[in-house]
Design a protein around this motif. Structure first.
Motif, PDB file in Angstrom:
ATOM      1  N   TYR A 161       0.813  -1.216   0.000  1.00  0.00           N
ATOM      2  CA  TYR A 161       0.000   0.000   0.000  1.00  0.00           C
ATOM      3  C   TYR A 161       0.846   1.264   0.000  1.00  0.00           C
ATOM      4  N   THR A 162       2.136   1.115   0.231  1.00  0.00           N
ATOM      5  CA  THR A 162       3.028   2.265   0.149  1.00  0.00           C
ATOM      6  C   THR A 162       4.459   1.778  -0.080  1.00  0.00           C
ATOM      7  N   GLU A 163       5.260   2.681  -0.599  1.00  0.00           N
ATOM      8  CA  GLU A 163       6.676   2.381  -0.832  1.00  0.00           C
ATOM      9  C   GLU A 163       7.510   3.472  -0.181  1.00  0.00           C
ATOM     10  N   ARG A 164       8.625   3.072   0.379  1.00  0.00           N
ATOM     11  CA  ARG A 164       9.563   4.022   0.980  1.00  0.00           C
ATOM     12  C   ARG A 164      10.959   3.720   0.459  1.00  0.00           C
ATOM     13  N   ARG A 165      11.640   4.769   0.038  1.00  0.00           N
ATOM     14  CA  ARG A 165      13.028   4.609  -0.391  1.00  0.00           C
ATOM     15  C   ARG A 165      13.907   4.750   0.848  1.00  0.00           C
ATOM     16  N   THR A 166      14.754   3.763   1.069  1.00  0.00           N
ATOM     17  CA  THR A 166      15.680   3.788   2.189  1.00  0.00           C
ATOM     18  C   THR A 166      17.088   3.626   1.653  1.00  0.00           C
ATOM     19  N   GLU A 167      18.034   3.665   2.539  1.00  0.00           N
ATOM     20  CA  GLU A 167      19.425   3.461   2.128  1.00  0.00           C
ATOM     21  C   GLU A 167      19.653   2.054   1.581  1.00  0.00           C
ATOM     22  N   HIS A 168      18.708   1.128   1.875  1.00  0.00           N
ATOM     23  CA  HIS A 168      18.819  -0.252   1.401  1.00  0.00           C
ATOM     24  C   HIS A 168      18.008  -0.505   0.134  1.00  0.00           C
ATOM     25  N   GLY A 169      17.320   0.509  -0.361  1.00  0.00           N
ATOM     26  CA  GLY A 169      16.503   0.356  -1.559  1.00  0.00           C
ATOM     27  C   GLY A 169      15.056   0.721  -1.274  1.00  0.00           C
ATOM     28  N   VAL A 170      14.152   0.256  -2.133  1.00  0.00           N
ATOM     29  CA  VAL A 170      12.727   0.558  -1.989  1.00  0.00           C
ATOM     30  C   VAL A 170      12.065  -0.531  -1.145  1.00  0.00           C
ATOM     31  N   GLU A 171      11.360  -0.105  -0.087  1.00  0.00           N
ATOM     32  CA  GLU A 171      10.600  -1.030   0.754  1.00  0.00           C
ATOM     33  C   GLU A 171       9.124  -0.872   0.419  1.00  0.00           C
ATOM     34  N   LYS A 172       8.446  -1.990   0.176  1.00  0.00           N
ATOM     35  CA  LYS A 172       7.004  -1.997  -0.079  1.00  0.00           C
ATOM     36  C   LYS A 172       6.319  -2.565   1.159  1.00  0.00           C
ATOM     37  N   HIS A 173       5.376  -1.804   1.721  1.00  0.00           N
ATOM     38  CA  HIS A 173       4.762  -2.200   2.983  1.00  0.00           C
ATOM     39  C   HIS A 173       3.379  -2.804   2.806  1.00  0.00           C
ATOM     40  N   VAL A 174       3.091  -3.785   3.686  1.00  0.00           N
ATOM     41  CA  VAL A 174       1.840  -4.539   3.639  1.00  0.00           C
ATOM     42  C   VAL A 174       1.285  -4.686   5.056  1.00  0.00           C
ATOM     43  N   MET A 175       0.049  -5.112   5.146  1.00  0.00           N
ATOM     44  CA  MET A 175      -0.574  -5.518   6.397  1.00  0.00           C
ATOM     45  C   MET A 175      -0.967  -6.978   6.241  1.00  0.00           C
ATOM     46  N   ILE A 176      -1.255  -7.642   7.349  1.00  0.00           N
ATOM     47  CA  ILE A 176      -1.557  -9.078   7.305  1.00  0.00           C
ATOM     48  C   ILE A 176      -2.916  -9.330   7.943  1.00  0.00           C
ATOM     49  N   VAL A 177      -3.786 -10.082   7.236  1.00  0.00           N
ATOM     50  CA  VAL A 177      -5.095 -10.474   7.772  1.00  0.00           C
ATOM     51  C   VAL A 177      -5.138 -11.988   7.904  1.00  0.00           C
ATOM     52  N   ARG A 178      -6.174 -12.476   8.588  1.00  0.00           N
ATOM     53  CA  ARG A 178      -6.311 -13.917   8.786  1.00  0.00           C
ATOM     54  C   ARG A 178      -6.472 -14.612   7.442  1.00  0.00           C
ATOM     55  N   MET A 179      -5.774 -15.710   7.271  1.00  0.00           N
ATOM     56  CA  MET A 179      -5.794 -16.475   6.028  1.00  0.00           C
ATOM     57  C   MET A 179      -7.227 -16.865   5.662  1.00  0.00           C
ATOM     58  N   GLY A 180      -7.607 -16.620   4.416  1.00  0.00           N
ATOM     59  CA  GLY A 180      -8.910 -17.024   3.894  1.00  0.00           C
ATOM     60  C   GLY A 180     -10.000 -15.993   4.066  1.00  0.00           C
ATOM     61  N   GLU A 181      -9.763 -14.954   4.861  1.00  0.00           N
ATOM     62  CA  GLU A 181     -10.795 -13.935   5.101  1.00  0.00           C
ATOM     63  C   GLU A 181     -10.735 -12.908   3.965  1.00  0.00           C
ATOM     64  N   ASN A 182     -11.181 -13.348   2.809  1.00  0.00           N
ATOM     65  CA  ASN A 182     -11.013 -12.565   1.583  1.00  0.00           C
ATOM     66  C   ASN A 182     -11.885 -11.320   1.519  1.00  0.00           C
ATOM     67  N   ALA A 183     -13.044 -11.314   2.154  1.00  0.00           N
ATOM     68  CA  ALA A 183     -13.877 -10.102   2.155  1.00  0.00           C
ATOM     69  C   ALA A 183     -13.170  -9.014   2.966  1.00  0.00           C
ATOM     70  N   LEU A 184     -12.618  -9.375   4.118  1.00  0.00           N
ATOM     71  CA  LEU A 184     -11.875  -8.401   4.926  1.00  0.00           C
ATOM     72  C   LEU A 184     -10.650  -7.916   4.160  1.00  0.00           C
TER      73      LEU A 184
END
Length: 159
Positions: free
Chosen positions: A122-145
């Motif tokens: 959902y967002t990217e940040r450039r750091t000294e190590h390169g581009v970081e792409k950030h995510v969140m984690i939901v319960r497996m299989g809860e596709n509507a959420l």
């Protein structure tokens, strides 16, 4: 040939209307998370990683991701119930269904993908190590959420 395509399209439309009329939601949550959360409580695990998640002296989360989660919960007319701890502890709680999602500055290359379903970055940040792409984690299989959260993050332009 044209008649059979029209008949197939009509059948698909009738099935979709029939499923919606039965209260079935697509995508669905096998554990009914989105139905429970709407108008209720979104249970969120937060592990500290500044500036994404910071914990105050009382263990109350703040920072970029808690703000996004609180705004997301408001779109569902829900309150947020926070749990804090280590990544391992929170991912175990997620697998057991004790919480609905986990935040903590996770990147798209997180090793925790077996414990939950990650959002699209959902967002990217450039750091000294390169581009970081950030995510969140939901319960497996809860596709509507997962779909609701990804749509919210996309519409927010969370970056």
């Amino acid at each position: 040939m044209k008649t059979s395509r029209l008949a197939l399209a009509s059948l698909v439309c009738a099935a979709a209307v029939g499923l919606c009329g039965c209260g079935m939601r697509i995508p669905a949550d096998p554990h009914g998370t989105i139905e429970r959360v709407e108008g209720g409580t979104l249970r969120v695990g937060a592990t500290e990683l500044s500036p994404w998640v910071e914990l105050d002296a009382d263990g109350e989360p703040s920072g970029l991701e808690p703000e996004l989660v609180t705004e997301f919960a408001e779109t569902l007319d829900a309150e947020v119930q926070w749990a804090t701890g280590s990544e391992a502890h929170l991912l175990d709680a997620l697998e057991r269904g004790e919480i609905d999602m986990v935040i903590g500055g996770f990147r798209d290359d997180t090793p925790w993908t077996e414990g939950g379903a990650v959002t699209r970055p959902y967002t990217e940040r450039r750091t000294e190590h390169g581009v970081e792409k950030h995510v969140m984690i939901v319960r497996m299989g809860e596709n509507a959420l997962l779909t609701e959260l990804e749509t919210f993050l996309h519409e927010e332009g969370a970056s």
